[in-house]
Each structure stands twice: as C-alpha cells, then as structure tokens.
Scaffold this motif. Structure first.
Motif, short mmCIF file in Angstrom:
data_model
loop_
_atom_site.label_atom_id
_atom_site.label_comp_id
_atom_site.label_asym_id
_atom_site.label_seq_id
_atom_site.Cartn_x
_atom_site.Cartn_y
_atom_site.Cartn_z
N LEU A 63 -27.12 -35.46 -35.88
CA LEU A 63 -26.52 -34.16 -36.16
C LEU A 63 -27.28 -33.03 -35.48
CD1 LEU A 63 -25.77 -34.60 -39.98
CD2 LEU A 63 -24.22 -34.99 -38.05
N PHE A 64 -28.58 -33.24 -35.21
CA PHE A 64 -29.41 -32.21 -34.58
C PHE A 64 -29.71 -32.52 -33.12
CE2 PHE A 64 -30.40 -32.37 -39.12
CZ PHE A 64 -30.19 -31.05 -39.49
N SER A 65 -29.70 -33.79 -32.78
CA SER A 65 -29.95 -34.19 -31.39
C SER A 65 -28.68 -34.85 -30.84
CB SER A 65 -31.13 -35.15 -31.30
OG SER A 65 -31.30 -35.62 -29.99
N HIS A 66 -28.12 -34.27 -29.81
CA HIS A 66 -26.86 -34.78 -29.24
C HIS A 66 -27.09 -35.46 -27.90
CE1 HIS A 66 -25.11 -32.43 -32.45
NE2 HIS A 66 -25.62 -31.32 -31.94
N ASN A 67 -28.35 -35.86 -27.62
CA ASN A 67 -28.63 -36.57 -26.39
C ASN A 67 -28.09 -37.99 -26.47
OD1 ASN A 67 -30.04 -34.33 -25.40
ND2 ASN A 67 -31.91 -34.98 -26.44
N GLY A 68 -27.97 -38.61 -25.33
CA GLY A 68 -27.46 -39.97 -25.29
C GLY A 68 -26.07 -40.01 -24.68
N ILE A 69 -25.74 -41.15 -24.11
CA ILE A 69 -24.46 -41.28 -23.41
C ILE A 69 -23.46 -42.14 -24.18
CG2 ILE A 69 -25.56 -40.94 -21.16
CD1 ILE A 69 -25.43 -43.96 -20.75
N THR A 70 -23.92 -42.85 -25.21
CA THR A 70 -23.02 -43.70 -25.98
C THR A 70 -22.54 -42.93 -27.20
OG1 THR A 70 -24.32 -45.63 -25.29
CG2 THR A 70 -22.73 -45.94 -27.07
N PHE A 81 -18.74 -41.07 -32.25
CA PHE A 81 -17.61 -40.22 -32.65
C PHE A 81 -18.04 -38.77 -32.51
CE2 PHE A 81 -19.98 -41.52 -36.42
CZ PHE A 81 -20.29 -40.31 -37.02
N TYR A 82 -17.11 -37.89 -32.74
CA TYR A 82 -17.38 -36.45 -32.64
C TYR A 82 -17.26 -35.79 -33.99
CZ TYR A 82 -17.20 -36.63 -27.53
OH TYR A 82 -17.46 -36.90 -26.21
N LEU A 83 -18.18 -34.86 -34.24
CA LEU A 83 -18.10 -33.99 -35.40
C LEU A 83 -17.86 -32.58 -34.89
CD1 LEU A 83 -21.06 -35.33 -37.59
CD2 LEU A 83 -18.63 -35.61 -38.02
N GLY A 84 -16.60 -32.20 -34.85
CA GLY A 84 -16.23 -30.94 -34.20
C GLY A 84 -16.41 -31.09 -32.71
N ASP A 85 -17.27 -30.26 -32.13
CA ASP A 85 -17.56 -30.34 -30.70
C ASP A 85 -18.86 -31.08 -30.42
OD1 ASP A 85 -15.28 -28.87 -30.17
OD2 ASP A 85 -16.34 -26.94 -30.28
N SER A 86 -19.52 -31.57 -31.46
CA SER A 86 -20.82 -32.23 -31.30
C SER A 86 -20.64 -33.74 -31.27
CB SER A 86 -21.76 -31.84 -32.45
OG SER A 86 -21.95 -30.44 -32.48
N ALA A 87 -21.33 -34.38 -30.33
CA ALA A 87 -21.26 -35.83 -30.19
C ALA A 87 -22.29 -36.50 -31.10
CB ALA A 87 -21.50 -36.22 -28.74
#
Length: 296
Positions: free
Chosen positions: A74-81, A84-90
């Motif tokens: 929820l705080f770190s959106h790094n990574g390519i896999t 799912f999405y929470l709003g606009d955050s991966a």
C-alpha cells in the motif's frame, strides 16, 4: 522462565557478544534465508526459555507479520508483477514479498531481545558494565527492577480498591477518577520507595571510598573458544557477503535469487549453526540428563 536452560549458564561476555552478532546480522541483512534461520533460532530458544508462555507472543507476532506484509504494497508500489489495483495504485507481488521479508526480520529481532532479557539477567549486566559504567549500570538495573515491580503494585492497588467496593463499573467519569487515584497512589509509593532506597544505600556506604565488587563469573577456556569461533564466523560472514559475493537477493523491480555458490552455501550453514547454537546446546543437555536418569 524455565530454569533448565544450559545456554543461559555461559559466561556473560559470550552471551552479550552472541546477541550482538545475531541481532546485527538479522538487522543489516535482507537475505530471506539468513532471516529465516535467525527467526527459527530465536523461536526455538524462546520455546526452551518460556515454553507455553510464548503462545501470546506468537499470536502477536503472527498478527504483526500479516499486517506488515499486507500493508507494505500500500505504501511501496515498486515491482513489475501487479496483482491488482487499488484505485490508481498497483498492489505488486514484489512489494508483498519485501514486506514479508521485513516482517520476518522484525519478528526475529523481537524474539532475540525477548530471550536476551531473560538470559542476560541483572547480575550479569552488572558484572559486564559495573566497572566501566557503574552509575549507568546501577540506573539501568534499577529501572529493569522497577518496571515489573510497578506493574505488580498497580495490580495490587486495583485489587484492594475492588475489594473495598471502590471500583466503578459503568460510570466513565468515575473510572477516570479511579484511574487518577490509582496513579497518585502509585506515585506516592514510588517516592517512598525512592527515599527508602536512598537511605539504605547511604547506610551501606554507597559512593564512599573505593568500590569493590564480587562476582562468581570466571571466564573459562570453553568461553574463550566459543568467543573466538563466534568472531571467526562473523568475520567470515562479512567477508563472504560483503566482499566476495557481488550478487544478492533483490526484490525490485523483480524478485531475483542469486546463484548458490559454495561460499554462500557454507555461510548459510555457519549462520545456521550460530543461530541454532542455543537450541542445540539445550537439546544436548536434555538428552544427557535423560540418559543419566535412565541409568538410575
């Protein structure tokens, strides 16, 4: 705490250096295998020390692990896999794995410190630091003594007030007033204890003349050997992972597992022996004890 723990009977200097080594490696390493071995060793030692009393801590650590693991993406959106999405955050798999790795490290360090508090008792701390830091050591040992004492005192005050019918059940304002009265009673008793302690120390001549101390701890050849092996293991670990091994586990941008070289595998084996050393010592002592009982 159980009394039949052989590990706690080693020399205080070795115990202190051992905890510094395993906790330092656990904190500064991000290797999942190292952290897993550290957590395993801490769990087995705490089981030897506390037995069923560890269940409450196990529940707390399990909840903490789940929370840290689940909230890190929820705080770190790094990574390519992307899972799912929470709003606009991966919500990525790599961030989830990194959160799990860090939660294992936090759990291991908490358990190591819990066992340290039981193994390095007040008399051992005084033996280690009383000559170099006498006043600081005295303050630390007194604080360590007063914390459980005050907890017991609060419980006794509450039990006494409840027996006298002074403990409110529903009125929130009366509960707040009761808590304030309990706090004032605790402060009064603490001040009285402080005055009595100061008078007692003055009557015993504390701070006058040259200070002497008595200790039953004597360093033995076994302790010197263990300290030397611990130092060699730590130096080898730093050399292997800090100098020779250029590749290591990585979580971003994708999870990477380095090649398992002979040096890396040997260092894993050495750290496994170090982290499991208390459990192995206690198990060997238990087996020896049962063997002698069978001969009676």
């Amino acid at each position: 705490m159980r009394t039949r723990v052989c590990f706690s009977r080693f020399h205080p200097l070795f115990l202190l250096l051992y905890y510094i080594a395993v906790i330092s490696v656990s904190v500064f390493s991000s290797d999942p295998i190292i952290l897993g071995l550290s957590l395993l060793g801490a769990i087995l030692l705490c089981v030897n020390l506390f037995g069923k009393g560890l269940l409450k801590d196990a529940v707390f650590l399990l909840v903490l692990t789940v929370l840290l693991t689940a909230t890190n993406p929820l705080f770190s959106h790094n990574g390519i896999t992307v899972l799912f999405y929470l709003g606009d955050s991966a919500y990525t798999l790599e961030a989830l794995l990194y959160g799990l790795n860090m939660s294992v490290m936090v759990s291991a360090v908490i358990l190591w410190f819990k066992s340290l508090n039981a193994v390095l008792t007040d008399d051992k701390m005084q033996y280690l630091f009383s000559k170099s830091l006498p006043k600081t050591t005295l303050v630390i040992t007194m604080v360590m003594r007063f914390i459980p004492l005050y907890i017991k005192t609060v419980k006794d005050i509450n039990d006494t007030r409840r027996a006298m019918g002074l403990y409110p059940k529903r009125n929130i304002f009366k509960k707040i007033r009761n808590a304030c009265e309990v706090f004032l009673t605790l402060v009064t008793q603490s001040l009285e204890n402080a005055v009595e302690t100061s008078f007692s120390m003055k009557a015993r001549g504390y701070g006058e003349g040259e200070r002497t101390s008595y200790s039953t701890y004597k360093i033995k050849p076994t302790d010197i050997t263990l300290i030397s092996l611990l130092a060699i293991s730590l130096i080898g670990f730093i050399y292997a992972f800090g100098v020779r091994e250029n590749s290591s586990f990585a979580f971003y941008p994708t999870f990477f597992v380095p090649e398992m070289s002979a040096l890396r595998i040997s260092m894993y084996f050495v750290f496994a022996l170090v982290s499991l050393f208390p459990f192995l010592i206690n198990s060997a002592e238990s087996i020896k004890w049962k063997y002698y009982l069978s001969k009676i």
